[in-house]
Write an enzyme that holds these catalytic residues in place. Structure first.
Site, PDB file in Angstrom:
ATOM      1  N   ALA A  76      -8.122  -6.177  -2.439  1.00  0.00           N
ATOM      2  CA  ALA A  76      -7.815  -7.607  -2.346  1.00  0.00           C
ATOM      3  C   ALA A  76      -7.697  -8.011  -0.878  1.00  0.00           C
ATOM      4  O   ALA A  76      -7.571  -7.154  -0.004  1.00  0.00           O
ATOM      5  CB  ALA A  76      -6.505  -7.898  -3.076  1.00  0.00           C
ATOM      6  N   GLN A  78      -5.251  -9.323   0.754  1.00  0.00           N
ATOM      7  CA  GLN A  78      -4.006  -8.797   1.329  1.00  0.00           C
ATOM      8  C   GLN A  78      -3.754  -7.354   0.881  1.00  0.00           C
ATOM      9  O   GLN A  78      -2.615  -6.946   0.664  1.00  0.00           O
ATOM     10  CB  GLN A  78      -2.821  -9.693   0.958  1.00  0.00           C
ATOM     11  CG  GLN A  78      -2.697 -10.941   1.819  1.00  0.00           C
ATOM     12  CD  GLN A  78      -2.415 -10.636   3.298  1.00  0.00           C
ATOM     13  OE1 GLN A  78      -1.878  -9.602   3.663  1.00  0.00           O
ATOM     14  NE2 GLN A  78      -2.798 -11.569   4.156  1.00  0.00           N
ATOM     15  N   SER A  79      -4.808  -6.567   0.749  1.00  0.00           N
ATOM     16  CA  SER A  79      -4.661  -5.184   0.302  1.00  0.00           C
ATOM     17  C   SER A  79      -3.910  -4.331   1.324  1.00  0.00           C
ATOM     18  O   SER A  79      -4.250  -4.303   2.510  1.00  0.00           O
ATOM     19  CB  SER A  79      -6.051  -4.582   0.077  1.00  0.00           C
ATOM     20  OG  SER A  79      -5.952  -3.184  -0.076  1.00  0.00           O
ATOM     21  N   ASN A  80      -2.904  -3.628   0.818  1.00  0.00           N
ATOM     22  CA  ASN A  80      -2.229  -2.640   1.654  1.00  0.00           C
ATOM     23  C   ASN A  80      -3.073  -1.393   1.807  1.00  0.00           C
ATOM     24  O   ASN A  80      -2.965  -0.668   2.798  1.00  0.00           O
ATOM     25  CB  ASN A  80      -0.889  -2.255   1.024  1.00  0.00           C
ATOM     26  CG  ASN A  80       0.018  -3.452   0.889  1.00  0.00           C
ATOM     27  OD1 ASN A  80       0.368  -4.076   1.889  1.00  0.00           O
ATOM     28  ND2 ASN A  80       0.385  -3.795  -0.344  1.00  0.00           N
TER      29      ASN A  80
END
Ligand SMILES: *Cc1c(COP(=O)(O)O)cnc(C)c1O
Length: 338
Positions: A76, A78-80
């Site tokens: 995504a 805002q993927s970590n």
């Protein structure tokens, strides 16, 4: 094979040191009438920490063994995971290609520029975007196309697959974490963890089962409802058991997921999730993230309310990190609660 050596035959890149802290939450314990502990996997250290550091130790170990110089990964916006992968690549002297998928509708400008997006830019990763957020096969295919281009230029790419038709190497990191937790606290009654791709939940459950630990493990749905997530977990555990050469059925019988905190959907903040996030901050001074750990804490509060977690029980919540995403959710968190 002894229990402790179950992971020995897998290549592993060292990205973190030592067990993460296990902190007692005194004020929340008295407020909720339970004995509550927080396993601080937000403090895994590398590039803002979080659960993906543990998972990446096994993917990057494999990549190194294959002589890779570039890793490719999708997630995504805002993927970590992609942020942590870029940090891991930097630490090991590799390049990274990050593909960001449109998975969360109707987000403000800061969602596309702050938090993990900003950090990944600082890490110097190459960026691609993918217009769909629920097309694992298509997203993987796009990464493969880029990998083929890199290969034709003489580079040695390694694709980190998140789809279910690949061995769940990342889950091995949470098998190790489950074993680590059993050493820190052999007598927990319940452990609660977010359940997204299922690598964290599945690995943890497996590591604890390998140690013959009797705690109940609750998975909090962050992406799919209870029924879909249960199906997914059964597949993840089958693949993980195959990888470890152990029996899947006893693991599958321990799958227990709840989805009360999921609405309105992946990456979307509800009043329940926001209240949980604020409660943790205002009672313990500890931040949770809006996508995973605050939903997990909301799920824990639900289990306490329904007495599925009983008064006096010793409970561990896994804090999987994700804190940079807070800054991508500025507007949602500053809005007046409705
Ligand atoms: C990815 C992520 C999760 C979910 O972990 P899975 O292994 O995909 O289930 C939970 N918390 C945070 C902060 C994450 O980044």
């Amino acid at each position: 094979m002894t229990q402790k050596s179950i992971l020995d035959r897998f290549p592993r890149a060292q990205l973190m040191t030592g067990p993460t802290p296990l902190d007692r939450l005194d004020r929340l314990s008295s407020e909720l009438g339970i004995d509550l502990w927080l396993k601080r996997d937000d403090l895994t250290g590398l590039g803002f920490g979080g659960n993906k550091t543990r998972q990446l130790e096994f993917y990057l170990g494999d990549a190194q063994e294959q002589g890779a110089d570039t890793i490719l990964i999708t997630g995504a916006v805002q993927s970590n995971y992609v942020r942590s992968a870029a940090a891991a690549a930097a630490k090991l002297g590799m390049q990274s290609v990050l593909q960001l998928e449109e998975r969360v509708p109707d987000m403000g400008g800061e969602y596309y520029s702050s938090g993990n997006v900003l950090l990944a830019k600082i890490l110097g990763a190459e960026h691609m975007s993918y217009p769909e957020g629920e097309d694992e096969a298509g997203a993987d295919a796009a990464l493969h196309a880029r990998a083929a281009e890199l290969k034709s230029q003489g580079r040695k790419p390694y694709v980190i697959h998140l789809g279910l038709n690949h061995p769940p190497l990342g889950a091995l990191g949470y098998v190790a974490a489950g074993q680590e937790l059993c050493r820190q606290m052999p007598d927990a009654d319940a452990v609660i963890v977010p359940s997204g791709s299922g690598a964290t939940h599945g690995g943890l459950l497996t590591g604890m089962a390998v140690e013959e630990n009797a705690a109940s493990v609750f998975g909090v749905c962050v992406r799919r409802d209870r029924e879909k997530q249960t199906t997914r977990m059964n597949t993840v555990l089958q693949k993980l058991a195959d990888l470890l050469d152990i029996d899947a059925a006893p693991l599958q019988s321990k799958v227990n997921v709840l989805d009360e905190a999921l609405p309105p959907g992946y990456g979307k903040l509800s009043g329940m999730t926001r209240a949980a996030l604020e409660k943790m901050a205002r009672t313990e001074g500890i931040f949770l993230d809006p996508v995973y750990s605050a939903k997990t804490f909301a799920g824990l509060l639900h289990l306490v309310n329904t007495r599925e977690i009983q008064p006096g029980q010793k409970v561990v919540m896994i804090h999987t990190g994700g804190l940079p995403a807070l800054f991508g959710y500025q507007s949602a968190l500053l809005d007046d609660p409705t």
